[in-house]
Design a protein around this motif. Structure first.
Motif, short mmCIF file in Angstrom:
data_model
loop_
_atom_site.label_atom_id
_atom_site.label_comp_id
_atom_site.label_asym_id
_atom_site.label_seq_id
_atom_site.Cartn_x
_atom_site.Cartn_y
_atom_site.Cartn_z
N PRO A 143 0.81 -1.23 0.00
CA PRO A 143 0.00 0.00 0.00
C PRO A 143 0.84 1.27 0.00
CG PRO A 143 -0.69 -1.49 1.76
CD PRO A 143 0.52 -2.10 1.14
N GLU A 144 2.05 1.21 0.56
CA GLU A 144 2.90 2.42 0.57
C GLU A 144 3.36 2.79 -0.84
OE1 GLU A 144 6.04 2.21 3.43
OE2 GLU A 144 4.62 1.91 5.08
N VAL A 145 3.65 1.77 -1.64
CA VAL A 145 4.02 2.04 -3.04
C VAL A 145 2.83 2.65 -3.77
CG1 VAL A 145 4.65 0.95 -5.24
CG2 VAL A 145 5.77 0.23 -3.13
N VAL A 146 1.67 2.09 -3.52
CA VAL A 146 0.46 2.58 -4.19
C VAL A 146 0.19 4.04 -3.80
CG1 VAL A 146 -2.03 2.22 -4.49
CG2 VAL A 146 -0.48 0.26 -4.42
N ALA A 147 0.37 4.35 -2.53
CA ALA A 147 0.17 5.73 -2.07
C ALA A 147 1.17 6.67 -2.75
CB ALA A 147 0.32 5.80 -0.55
N ARG A 148 2.38 6.18 -3.00
CA ARG A 148 3.43 7.01 -3.61
C ARG A 148 3.15 7.29 -5.09
NH1 ARG A 148 8.71 5.25 -4.87
NH2 ARG A 148 8.39 3.31 -3.74
N VAL A 149 2.55 6.33 -5.81
CA VAL A 149 2.40 6.52 -7.26
C VAL A 149 1.09 7.22 -7.66
CG1 VAL A 149 3.95 4.64 -7.89
CG2 VAL A 149 1.49 4.16 -7.66
N ILE A 150 0.12 7.25 -6.76
CA ILE A 150 -1.14 7.93 -7.10
C ILE A 150 -1.14 9.33 -6.50
CG2 ILE A 150 -3.67 7.88 -6.95
CD1 ILE A 150 -3.56 4.85 -6.80
N ASP A 151 -1.14 10.34 -7.37
CA ASP A 151 -1.13 11.73 -6.92
C ASP A 151 -2.55 12.21 -6.63
OD1 ASP A 151 1.59 11.76 -7.39
OD2 ASP A 151 1.40 12.65 -9.39
N GLU A 152 -2.66 13.17 -5.74
CA GLU A 152 -3.94 13.79 -5.42
C GLU A 152 -4.58 14.35 -6.70
OE1 GLU A 152 -4.66 13.92 -1.95
OE2 GLU A 152 -6.70 14.44 -2.60
N GLY A 153 -5.81 13.96 -6.96
CA GLY A 153 -6.54 14.54 -8.08
C GLY A 153 -6.06 14.13 -9.47
N MET A 154 -5.28 13.08 -9.56
CA MET A 154 -4.85 12.57 -10.87
C MET A 154 -6.08 12.35 -11.76
SD MET A 154 -1.98 9.64 -10.87
CE MET A 154 -0.46 10.05 -11.70
N ASP A 155 -5.93 12.56 -13.07
CA ASP A 155 -7.12 12.44 -13.93
C ASP A 155 -7.55 10.99 -14.15
OD1 ASP A 155 -7.58 15.23 -14.53
OD2 ASP A 155 -5.69 15.16 -15.65
N GLU A 156 -6.58 10.13 -14.48
CA GLU A 156 -6.98 8.77 -14.91
C GLU A 156 -6.00 7.71 -14.40
OE1 GLU A 156 -7.37 8.79 -19.19
OE2 GLU A 156 -8.71 10.52 -19.15
N ILE A 157 -6.55 6.54 -14.08
CA ILE A 157 -5.70 5.36 -13.79
C ILE A 157 -6.14 4.23 -14.71
CG2 ILE A 157 -5.06 3.60 -12.10
CD1 ILE A 157 -5.44 5.58 -9.89
N TYR A 158 -5.13 3.54 -15.27
CA TYR A 158 -5.36 2.32 -16.07
C TYR A 158 -4.76 1.18 -15.27
CZ TYR A 158 -6.58 5.53 -19.77
OH TYR A 158 -7.20 6.51 -20.50
N ASN B 181 -5.42 -4.91 -6.84
CA ASN B 181 -6.71 -4.24 -7.05
C ASN B 181 -7.24 -3.60 -5.76
OD1 ASN B 181 -7.23 -4.57 -9.86
ND2 ASN B 181 -7.36 -6.77 -9.47
N LEU B 182 -7.13 -4.32 -4.64
CA LEU B 182 -7.60 -3.78 -3.35
C LEU B 182 -6.90 -2.46 -3.05
CD1 LEU B 182 -7.56 -7.15 -1.42
CD2 LEU B 182 -9.57 -5.67 -1.57
N ASN B 183 -5.57 -2.45 -3.23
CA ASN B 183 -4.80 -1.25 -2.89
C ASN B 183 -5.09 -0.10 -3.84
OD1 ASN B 183 -3.53 -2.53 -0.76
ND2 ASN B 183 -1.77 -3.18 -1.99
N VAL B 184 -5.14 -0.40 -5.13
CA VAL B 184 -5.27 0.67 -6.13
C VAL B 184 -6.64 1.35 -6.03
CG1 VAL B 184 -5.39 1.18 -8.61
CG2 VAL B 184 -3.53 -0.24 -7.72
N VAL B 185 -7.70 0.56 -5.95
CA VAL B 185 -9.03 1.17 -5.94
C VAL B 185 -9.24 2.00 -4.67
CG1 VAL B 185 -10.34 -0.76 -4.94
CG2 VAL B 185 -11.46 0.79 -6.53
N HIS B 186 -8.72 1.51 -3.55
CA HIS B 186 -8.87 2.22 -2.28
C HIS B 186 -8.15 3.57 -2.32
CE1 HIS B 186 -9.82 2.39 1.95
NE2 HIS B 186 -8.59 2.79 2.20
N GLU B 187 -6.92 3.55 -2.82
CA GLU B 187 -6.12 4.79 -2.89
C GLU B 187 -6.71 5.76 -3.92
OE1 GLU B 187 -3.90 5.29 -0.66
OE2 GLU B 187 -2.96 7.12 -1.41
#
Ligand code: NAD
Ligand code: GDD
Length: 320
Positions: A54-69, A98-104
């Protein structure tokens, strides 16, 4: 400038999506547990990291990012997903991503997210004949996928839908039907039938044998990567959540797929049928819904994609 995160960017479909988004003018970050094996990714940023953390996931997803694939998954062809030996790791690894990405994504108020599901969610009992008329999206219930890989995909589809209902996350889901093309895995055990047939034909002597798992009468449809990427981009630009099939409806037996590769190569071959993991007997995509919802469906003949794929796999074989 729009911003996008591509999860699984070091893999086949993710790598192609990075290129497409860059061509469209996006700022793109890729993340993968490994580097891309076959190309230098044009991403603006690439993080080599494990999405089970989850820490990696938190690092790669920025606040308000437009899109994730979200393409990251423990994934492979029949030799990997249907042998039975990888069931626990497939479920564990892919579900954690999937659990980590959707949550973040919800925590960071991401604009929208794409999830790559699979034709493997469809019930086994409607894929027992080689003459499959096509799997409609509504065929999925009552659920009885033939593999744990398929069950994880179905669980994750439902989880993304739940995050939409409960937290308002914009989601878009496609069920891919066997995607193939250059820069996909072609050897090592995770390769799917199109790459495997290209490799085996490229390695065969003129008049030599090509091994096929089972009697080769089992059928599939195969979608070339460019049309897969086009379908995903159209789905993401639409207000359709899906799930939608993204697949070809040109069904072919594996014997005929091998013969097509041989014809492209200009070689005569003999088919040798050997035991191996088979999966379902017959599978095809039914494309009424995607046509209705997006006003678009894949149309490219299999032969065209196989020509490009054979050329690329042939180069890999010569260079190996
Ligand atoms: P791929 O194996 O080439 O790409 C998946 C990538 O995810 C790999 O590069 C892998 O390293 C990465 N990954 C795996 N675990 C990770 C982790 N813990 N952290 C970070 N990265 C991780 O597969 P692909 O063919 O590009 O498939 C992309 C997606 O589409 C997958 O979710 C797959 O299940 C789905 N799908 C593909 C097909 C197909 O025919 N290719 C069909 C149906 C569904
Ligand atoms: N891979 C492979 N290699 N398959 C072979 C071979 C070979 O040398 N010879 C025959 N086959 C047969 C398999 O036994 C199977 O019946 C058929 O070709 C198709 O195999 P794959 O392309 O490996 O996989 P699949 O279509 O059964 O499932 C794939 O597609 C799904 C989506 O449609 C997998 O990649 C799944 O993970 C994916 O979700």
């Amino acid at each position: 400038m729009k911003t996008a995160l591509v999860c699984g960017a070091g893999g086949f479909i993710g790598g192609h999506m990075v290129k497409r988004l860059k061509d469209e003018g996006y700022w793109v970050r890729g993340v993968d547990i490994k580097q891309h094996e076959f190309c230098d990714l044009p991403a603006d940023d690439f993080v080599q990291g494990d999405l089970r953390d989850p820490e990696v996931v938190a690092r790669v997803i920025d606040e308000g990012m437009d899109e994730i694939y979200q393409f990251a998954a423990d994934m492979g062809g029949a030799g990997f997903v249907f042998s039975g030996e990888n069931d626990a790791t497939i479920m564990h690894n892919s579900a954690l991503c999937n659990l980590n990405v959707v949550h973040e994504a919800v925590r960071k108020k991401v604009g929208k997210i794409f999830y790559s599901s699979s034709a493997c969610v469809y019930p086994e009992d409607i894929q027992m004949e080689t003459s499959n008329p096509g799997l409609k999206e509504s065929d999925v219930y009552p659920a009885r996928p033939d593999s744990e890989y398929g069950w994880e995909k179905l669980f994750s589809e439902r989880m993304y839908a739940a995050y939409h209902r409960n937290f308002g996350l914009e989601i878009h889901i496609a069920r891919f039907h066997n995607i193939f093309g250059p820069e996909g895995t072609w050897t090592g055990g995770r390769e799917k039938a199109p790459a495997a047939m290209c490799r085996k034909v490229a390695e065969a002597e003129e008049g030599g044998e090509v091994e096929i798992w089972g009697d080769g009468e089992q059928t599939r449809s195969f979608l070339y990567i460019d049309e897969c990427i086009e379908g995903v981009r159209r789905l993401m630009e639409s207000d359709v959540m899906g799930p939608l099939n993204i697949g070809s409806d040109e069904m072919i037996s594996i014997n005929d797929l091998a013969l097509m590769a041989a014809e492209i190569a200009g070689k005569s071959i003999r088919l040798k049928h050997v035991p191996g993991p088979l999966g379902v007997r017959g599978r095809n995509s039914e494309n009424t819904r995607i046509e209705q919802k997006l006003g678009w469906r894949p149309v490219q003949p299999l032969r065209k994609g196989m020509e490009k794929t054979y050329r690329w796999v042939g180069e890999q074989v010569r260079e190996s």
